[in-house]
Design a protein around this motif. Structure first.
Motif, PDB file in Angstrom:
ATOM      1  N   PRO A 119      36.188  21.915  47.193  1.00 18.07           N
ATOM      2  CA  PRO A 119      37.365  22.691  46.793  1.00 18.07           C
ATOM      3  C   PRO A 119      37.127  23.746  45.757  1.00 18.07           C
ATOM      4  CG  PRO A 119      37.677  20.193  46.473  1.00 18.07           C
ATOM      5  CD  PRO A 119      36.272  20.514  46.850  1.00 18.07           C
ATOM      6  N   VAL A 120      36.543  23.413  44.586  1.00 17.59           N
ATOM      7  CA  VAL A 120      36.167  24.287  43.753  1.00 17.59           C
ATOM      8  C   VAL A 120      35.515  25.617  44.163  1.00 17.59           C
ATOM      9  CG1 VAL A 120      35.012  24.592  41.532  1.00 17.59           C
ATOM     10  CG2 VAL A 120      36.335  22.509  41.893  1.00 17.59           C
ATOM     11  N   HIS A 121      34.309  25.455  45.014  1.00 17.16           N
ATOM     12  CA  HIS A 121      33.592  26.610  45.562  1.00 17.16           C
ATOM     13  C   HIS A 121      34.421  27.144  46.469  1.00 17.16           C
ATOM     14  CE1 HIS A 121      31.007  28.568  48.631  1.00 17.16           C
ATOM     15  NE2 HIS A 121      30.382  28.679  47.513  1.00 17.16           N
ATOM     16  N   ASP A 122      35.423  26.783  47.352  1.00 19.26           N
ATOM     17  CA  ASP A 122      36.441  27.591  47.999  1.00 19.26           C
ATOM     18  C   ASP A 122      37.085  28.571  47.338  1.00 19.26           C
ATOM     19  OD1 ASP A 122      34.986  26.740  50.408  1.00 19.26           O
ATOM     20  OD2 ASP A 122      36.681  25.538  50.975  1.00 19.26           O
ATOM     21  N   GLU A 123      37.719  27.845  46.448  1.00 19.80           N
ATOM     22  CA  GLU A 123      39.021  28.576  45.153  1.00 19.80           C
ATOM     23  C   GLU A 123      37.989  29.635  44.584  1.00 19.80           C
ATOM     24  OE1 GLU A 123      41.676  27.868  41.556  1.00 19.80           O
ATOM     25  OE2 GLU A 123      41.441  26.286  42.913  1.00 19.80           O
ATOM     26  N   ALA A 124      36.968  29.390  44.082  1.00 23.05           N
ATOM     27  CA  ALA A 124      36.173  30.610  43.289  1.00 23.05           C
ATOM     28  C   ALA A 124      35.891  31.555  44.277  1.00 23.05           C
ATOM     29  CB  ALA A 124      34.777  29.864  42.663  1.00 23.05           C
ATOM     30  N   MET A 125      35.212  31.133  45.451  1.00 19.13           N
ATOM     31  CA  MET A 125      34.847  32.355  46.453  1.00 19.13           C
ATOM     32  C   MET A 125      36.435  33.276  46.942  1.00 19.13           C
ATOM     33  SD  MET A 125      31.849  32.464  46.282  1.00 19.13           S
ATOM     34  CE  MET A 125      31.367  33.770  47.546  1.00 19.13           C
ATOM     35  N   GLY A 126      37.275  32.563  47.056  1.00 22.80           N
ATOM     36  CA  GLY A 126      38.619  33.248  47.226  1.00 22.80           C
ATOM     37  C   GLY A 126      38.752  34.236  46.269  1.00 22.80           C
ATOM     38  N   ARG A 127      38.723  33.772  45.027  1.00 17.19           N
ATOM     39  CA  ARG A 127      39.070  34.675  43.945  1.00 17.19           C
ATOM     40  C   ARG A 127      38.145  35.750  43.802  1.00 17.19           C
ATOM     41  NH1 ARG A 127      41.443  31.644  38.783  1.00 17.19           N
ATOM     42  NH2 ARG A 127      43.010  30.022  39.938  1.00 17.19           N
ATOM     43  N   VAL A 128      36.936  35.433  43.976  1.00 17.07           N
ATOM     44  CA  VAL A 128      35.913  36.450  43.951  1.00 17.07           C
ATOM     45  C   VAL A 128      36.148  37.678  44.993  1.00 17.07           C
ATOM     46  CG1 VAL A 128      33.410  37.135  43.986  1.00 17.07           C
ATOM     47  CG2 VAL A 128      34.263  35.058  42.683  1.00 17.07           C
ATOM     48  N   THR A 129      36.408  37.102  46.249  1.00 18.64           N
ATOM     49  CA  THR A 129      36.594  38.170  47.398  1.00 18.64           C
ATOM     50  C   THR A 129      37.868  38.862  47.154  1.00 18.64           C
ATOM     51  OG1 THR A 129      35.451  36.266  48.771  1.00 18.64           O
ATOM     52  CG2 THR A 129      37.175  38.005  49.860  1.00 18.64           C
ATOM     53  N   ALA A 130      38.959  38.311  46.498  1.00 20.85           N
ATOM     54  CA  ALA A 130      40.199  38.811  46.249  1.00 20.85           C
ATOM     55  C   ALA A 130      40.284  40.094  44.991  1.00 20.85           C
ATOM     56  CB  ALA A 130      41.357  38.019  45.987  1.00 20.85           C
ATOM     57  N   SER A 131      39.608  39.398  44.208  1.00 19.01           N
ATOM     58  CA  SER A 131      39.605  40.376  42.825  1.00 19.01           C
ATOM     59  C   SER A 131      38.256  40.658  42.316  1.00 19.01           C
ATOM     60  CB  SER A 131      40.383  39.555  41.696  1.00 19.01           C
ATOM     61  OG  SER A 131      41.714  39.380  42.169  1.00 19.01           O
ATOM     62  N   GLY A 132      37.386  40.380  42.613  1.00 22.73           N
ATOM     63  CA  GLY A 132      35.686  40.487  42.188  1.00 22.73           C
ATOM     64  C   GLY A 132      35.671  39.405  41.060  1.00 22.73           C
ATOM     65  N   VAL A 133      34.741  39.572  40.314  1.00 17.82           N
ATOM     66  CA  VAL A 133      34.356  38.680  39.290  1.00 17.82           C
ATOM     67  C   VAL A 133      35.531  38.381  38.329  1.00 17.82           C
ATOM     68  CG1 VAL A 133      32.789  37.804  37.496  1.00 17.82           C
ATOM     69  CG2 VAL A 133      31.834  38.783  39.675  1.00 17.82           C
ATOM     70  N   ASP A 134      36.148  39.558  38.051  1.00 13.87           N
ATOM     71  CA  ASP A 134      37.264  39.395  36.987  1.00 13.87           C
ATOM     72  C   ASP A 134      38.437  38.679  37.527  1.00 13.87           C
ATOM     73  OD1 ASP A 134      36.162  41.335  35.395  1.00 13.87           O
ATOM     74  OD2 ASP A 134      37.001  42.712  36.199  1.00 13.87           O
ATOM     75  N   GLY A 135      38.170  38.141  38.754  1.00 16.64           N
ATOM     76  CA  GLY A 135      39.278  37.008  39.235  1.00 16.64           C
ATOM     77  C   GLY A 135      39.212  35.833  38.920  1.00 16.64           C
ATOM     78  N   LEU A 136      38.000  35.386  38.201  1.00 15.95           N
ATOM     79  CA  LEU A 136      37.595  34.007  37.702  1.00 15.95           C
ATOM     80  C   LEU A 136      38.143  33.711  36.354  1.00 15.95           C
ATOM     81  CD1 LEU A 136      33.950  33.678  39.055  1.00 15.95           C
ATOM     82  CD2 LEU A 136      36.057  32.758  39.945  1.00 15.95           C
ATOM     83  N   ASP A 137      38.859  32.877  35.963  1.00 23.21           N
ATOM     84  CA  ASP A 137      39.091  32.391  34.665  1.00 23.21           C
ATOM     85  C   ASP A 137      38.010  31.836  33.759  1.00 23.21           C
ATOM     86  OD1 ASP A 137      41.947  33.140  35.564  1.00 23.21           O
ATOM     87  OD2 ASP A 137      42.012  30.874  36.144  1.00 23.21           O
ATOM     88  N   THR A 138      38.055  32.096  32.351  1.00 24.35           N
ATOM     89  CA  THR A 138      37.181  31.791  31.481  1.00 24.35           C
ATOM     90  C   THR A 138      37.794  30.671  31.109  1.00 24.35           C
ATOM     91  OG1 THR A 138      36.103  33.986  31.171  1.00 24.35           O
ATOM     92  CG2 THR A 138      35.874  32.219  29.445  1.00 24.35           C
ATOM     93  N   LEU A 139      37.122  29.324  31.090  1.00 23.61           N
ATOM     94  CA  LEU A 139      37.717  28.270  30.574  1.00 23.61           C
ATOM     95  C   LEU A 139      37.133  27.630  29.478  1.00 23.61           C
ATOM     96  CD1 LEU A 139      37.978  26.052  34.246  1.00 23.61           C
ATOM     97  CD2 LEU A 139      39.821  27.534  33.121  1.00 23.61           C
TER      98      LEU A 139
END
Length: 65
Positions: A21-41
């Motif tokens: 599930p984490v991989h799917d969510e991360a790839m969805g965010r990257v697809t939609a917004s590029g690397v900037d779509g990922l949160d820095t935790l």
């Protein structure tokens, strides 16, 4: 096991999540917004040899994207 480990968890309910599930969510965010779509935790110092051991461990515990 009383050992330290990295895990993925839900920020809302604190449930542990697997890699899928984490991989799917991360790839969805990257697809939609590029690397900037990922949160820095977390930003933390980690010795290079320790980080390489985590990233290159093929046990399935951590997946580098």
């Amino acid at each position: 096991m009383r050992e330290r480990q990295l895990s993925n968890g839900c920020g809302h309910c604190d449930a542990l999540q697997g890699n899928f599930p984490v991989h799917d969510e991360a790839m969805g965010r990257v697809t939609a917004s590029g690397v900037d779509g990922l949160d820095t935790l977390l930003v933390a110092a980690c010795p290079v040899l320790e980080w390489q051991a985590i990233v290159h461990d093929n046990s399935g515990g951590v997946m580098a994207i």
